[in-house]
Design a protein around this motif. Structure first.
Motif, PDB file in Angstrom:
ATOM      1  N   SER A   9       0.826  -1.202   0.000  1.00 11.37           N
ATOM      2  CA  SER A   9       0.000   0.000   0.000  1.00 11.37           C
ATOM      3  C   SER A   9       0.863   1.255   0.000  1.00 11.37           C
ATOM      4  O   SER A   9       1.916   1.293   0.622  1.00 11.37           O
ATOM      5  CB  SER A   9      -0.894   0.022   1.240  1.00 11.37           C
ATOM      6  OG  SER A   9      -1.803  -1.038   1.201  1.00 11.37           O
ATOM      7  N   SER A  33      -0.320   6.349   3.889  1.00 13.15           N
ATOM      8  CA  SER A  33      -1.667   6.607   4.362  1.00 13.15           C
ATOM      9  C   SER A  33      -1.590   7.220   5.752  1.00 13.15           C
ATOM     10  O   SER A  33      -0.793   6.800   6.590  1.00 13.15           O
ATOM     11  CB  SER A  33      -2.469   5.301   4.413  1.00 13.15           C
ATOM     12  OG  SER A  33      -3.739   5.523   4.970  1.00 13.15           O
ATOM     13  N   GLU A  82      -9.682   3.245   1.976  1.00 16.81           N
ATOM     14  CA  GLU A  82      -8.721   4.135   1.329  1.00 16.81           C
ATOM     15  C   GLU A  82      -8.581   3.866  -0.168  1.00 16.81           C
ATOM     16  O   GLU A  82      -8.125   4.738  -0.900  1.00 16.81           O
ATOM     17  CB  GLU A  82      -7.362   4.065   2.018  1.00 16.81           C
ATOM     18  CG  GLU A  82      -6.598   2.791   1.821  1.00 16.81           C
ATOM     19  CD  GLU A  82      -5.270   2.815   2.563  1.00 16.81           C
ATOM     20  OE1 GLU A  82      -4.804   3.900   2.927  1.00 16.81           O
ATOM     21  OE2 GLU A  82      -4.715   1.737   2.792  1.00 16.81           O
ATOM     22  N   TYR A  83      -8.959   2.702  -0.655  1.00 14.25           N
ATOM     23  CA  TYR A  83      -8.861   2.412  -2.085  1.00 14.25           C
ATOM     24  C   TYR A  83     -10.143   2.727  -2.841  1.00 14.25           C
ATOM     25  O   TYR A  83     -10.239   2.445  -4.031  1.00 14.25           O
ATOM     26  CB  TYR A  83      -8.472   0.952  -2.313  1.00 14.25           C
ATOM     27  CG  TYR A  83      -7.090   0.653  -1.843  1.00 14.25           C
ATOM     28  CD1 TYR A  83      -6.000   1.236  -2.459  1.00 14.25           C
ATOM     29  CD2 TYR A  83      -6.869  -0.179  -0.758  1.00 14.25           C
ATOM     30  CE1 TYR A  83      -4.717   0.990  -2.024  1.00 14.25           C
ATOM     31  CE2 TYR A  83      -5.586  -0.433  -0.318  1.00 14.25           C
ATOM     32  CZ  TYR A  83      -4.525   0.156  -0.955  1.00 14.25           C
ATOM     33  OH  TYR A  83      -3.260  -0.089  -0.516  1.00 14.25           O
ATOM     34  N   ASN A 115      -5.750   6.996  -4.684  1.00 12.29           N
ATOM     35  CA  ASN A 115      -5.528   5.546  -4.729  1.00 12.29           C
ATOM     36  C   ASN A 115      -6.767   4.772  -5.154  1.00 12.29           C
ATOM     37  O   ASN A 115      -6.818   3.559  -5.016  1.00 12.29           O
ATOM     38  CB  ASN A 115      -5.088   5.053  -3.348  1.00 12.29           C
ATOM     39  CG  ASN A 115      -3.803   5.700  -2.896  1.00 12.29           C
ATOM     40  OD1 ASN A 115      -2.934   5.971  -3.713  1.00 12.29           O
ATOM     41  ND2 ASN A 115      -3.725   5.991  -1.623  1.00 12.29           N
TER      42      ASN A 115
END
Length: 132
Positions: A79, A82, A123-124, A129
């Motif tokens: 990842s 973040s 978060e995706y 992202n």
């Protein structure tokens, strides 16, 4: 992965022996409990690594004649940066201060933890992202 699994399995056996000897010799419950928990954690990790090693391909670390270059290539997906784990960790640290200052403190810290968890899980699905 098989080598690491056997290392943790032997560590678990060693921790069990140390926990039994320490528990019988010292009669001290806190250290004995910590050693038994260390045994359980080592056994759990060793079991996972040995079980997983049966289902995945043999890595270069399991081959005695392998070169360093044999393990080259893509290692997987990692990842990007973040801020969500930082927010979640700060919320959890403040929540653990709740018993110190009073349980009313959790009214302010639990929403911070939930926002951090929400941002980390999703978060995706938004922002730079976002997956298509």
């Amino acid at each position: 992965m098989r080598i690491q699994g056997h290392l943790f399995a032997w560590l678990a056996v060693f921790m069990l022996a140390v926990a039994v000897v320490y528990g019988l010799w010292s009669q001290e419950p806190v250290g004995t409990t910590a050693l038994f928990l260390s045994f359980a954690l080592s056994a759990m990790i060793g079991f996972y690594l040995i079980f997983t090693a049966r289902r995945v391909d043999v890595g270069a670390q399991d081959n005695k004649d392998a070169d360093v270059a044999d393990d080259a290539g893509e290692l997987g997906f990692f990842s990007p940066h973040s801020w969500a784990p930082l927010l979640l960790g700060a919320g959890a640290a403040l929540a653990f201060l709740g018993p110190v200052f009073g349980w009313w403190f959790l009214i302010f810290t639990v929403p911070v933890m939930f926002v951090g968890l929400w941002l980390w899980v999703f978060e995706y699905y938004r922002g730079e992202n976002q997956t298509q």
